[in-house]
Design a protein around this motif. Structure first.
Motif, short mmCIF file in Angstrom:
data_model
loop_
_atom_site.label_atom_id
_atom_site.label_comp_id
_atom_site.label_asym_id
_atom_site.label_seq_id
_atom_site.Cartn_x
_atom_site.Cartn_y
_atom_site.Cartn_z
N SER A 109 -4.53 2.59 3.32
CA SER A 109 -3.68 3.68 2.85
C SER A 109 -3.89 3.93 1.37
N SER A 110 -3.68 5.16 0.93
CA SER A 110 -3.87 5.50 -0.48
C SER A 110 -2.75 4.90 -1.33
N VAL A 111 -1.63 4.57 -0.70
CA VAL A 111 -0.53 3.98 -1.45
C VAL A 111 -0.86 2.53 -1.82
N ASP A 112 -1.45 1.80 -0.90
CA ASP A 112 -1.76 0.39 -1.11
C ASP A 112 -3.19 0.11 -0.66
N PRO A 113 -4.18 0.43 -1.49
CA PRO A 113 -5.57 0.31 -1.04
C PRO A 113 -6.00 -1.13 -0.78
N LEU A 114 -5.34 -2.09 -1.37
CA LEU A 114 -5.75 -3.47 -1.17
C LEU A 114 -4.93 -4.17 -0.10
N GLY A 115 -3.92 -3.49 0.43
CA GLY A 115 -3.11 -4.06 1.51
C GLY A 115 -2.20 -5.17 1.05
N HIS A 116 -1.73 -5.14 -0.21
CA HIS A 116 -0.86 -6.19 -0.74
C HIS A 116 0.62 -5.87 -0.57
N GLY A 117 0.95 -4.72 0.00
CA GLY A 117 2.34 -4.38 0.22
C GLY A 117 3.07 -4.00 -1.05
N CYS A 118 2.40 -3.37 -1.99
CA CYS A 118 3.05 -2.99 -3.24
C CYS A 118 3.08 -1.47 -3.35
N SER A 119 3.91 -0.97 -4.22
CA SER A 119 4.04 0.47 -4.40
C SER A 119 2.82 1.02 -5.11
N GLN A 120 2.70 2.34 -5.06
CA GLN A 120 1.56 3.00 -5.69
C GLN A 120 1.59 2.80 -7.20
N LYS A 121 2.78 2.81 -7.78
CA LYS A 121 2.90 2.60 -9.23
C LYS A 121 2.43 1.19 -9.62
N MET A 122 2.86 0.20 -8.84
CA MET A 122 2.46 -1.17 -9.13
C MET A 122 0.95 -1.33 -8.94
N TRP A 123 0.42 -0.68 -7.90
CA TRP A 123 -1.01 -0.76 -7.65
C TRP A 123 -1.79 -0.15 -8.81
N ARG A 124 -1.33 0.99 -9.30
CA ARG A 124 -2.02 1.65 -10.43
C ARG A 124 -1.95 0.77 -11.68
N THR A 125 -0.83 0.07 -11.87
CA THR A 125 -0.70 -0.83 -13.02
C THR A 125 -1.71 -1.97 -12.90
N ARG A 126 -1.80 -2.55 -11.72
CA ARG A 126 -2.76 -3.63 -11.51
C ARG A 126 -4.19 -3.16 -11.70
#
Length: 187
Positions: A28-45
């Motif tokens: 999914s584009s929200v969680d590309p790594l499948g870690h169960g985090c929000s899109q904002k958190m993913w962008r931060t990472r």
């Protein structure tokens, strides 16, 4: 043709990477790594990861290599004569165990020899002097192993014996230097 296709695919991948759309990969584009985090958190990472990559890119190759440097060796090295002697004692114990199992041993390197019904042994190639004694007796190979182990313990606690080992090692090194062939520098 193949190069054109590879170039096109790499452009598409780079564009999707910039936009964060990995739906083509089944993620999914929200969680590309499948870690169960929000899109904002993913962008931060992702931003933190890219900053780390940028820092690595700005470091010189030498700085990157030095990041893997190991601490210096401790003061005692493997070339310390006493440490080398202890390894030789361990080797003699192994030789005695092999002889006990009935395997043939090299009498030239063994510090113990058959003597009648028992064994005679010396501690070291040149035989360390424990007081006035250089040769010791043992009734069996088990006693040979015991004597070698006891000798190691005595050496560990005796500075004069350690000094004797260092002196013997230096003398042997000096003797061996005379027998070595000089390097031919005309080649």
């Amino acid at each position: 043709m193949a190069l054109l296709l590879v170039g096109l695919l790499s452009r598409i991948y780079a564009e999707q990477r910039r936009s964060g759309d990995f739906s083509w990969a089944g993620v999914s584009s929200v969680d590309p790594l499948g870690h169960g985090c929000s899109q904002k958190m993913w962008r931060t990472r992702r931003a933190q990861h890219e900053q780390g990559l940028q820092k690595m890119a700005t470091k010189s190759l030498m700085d990157q290599f030095l990041a893997f440097a190991a601490p210096a060796q401790p003061a005692t090295t493997d070339r310390d004569p006493v440490a080398v002697f202890f390894r030789k004692i361990d080797r003699q114990v192994a030789l005695a165990k092999e002889a006990k199992e009935g395997k043939p041993s090299n009498a030239r390197v063994a510090w113990f020899k058959r003597d009648g019904s028992g064994y005679r042994l010396k501690i070291g190639r040149e035989g360390l002097k424990f007081g006035e004694h250089q040769w010791f007796k043992a009734d069996s190979l088990d006693e040979v192993i015991e004597r070698l182990t006891m000798a190691r313990q005595v050496i560990e606690s005796s500075d004069p014996l350690k000094a004797q080992i260092a002196t013997n090692s230096k003398a042997r090194g000096d003797r061996m230097k005379g027998t070595r062939k000089p390097k031919d520098k005309t080649a």
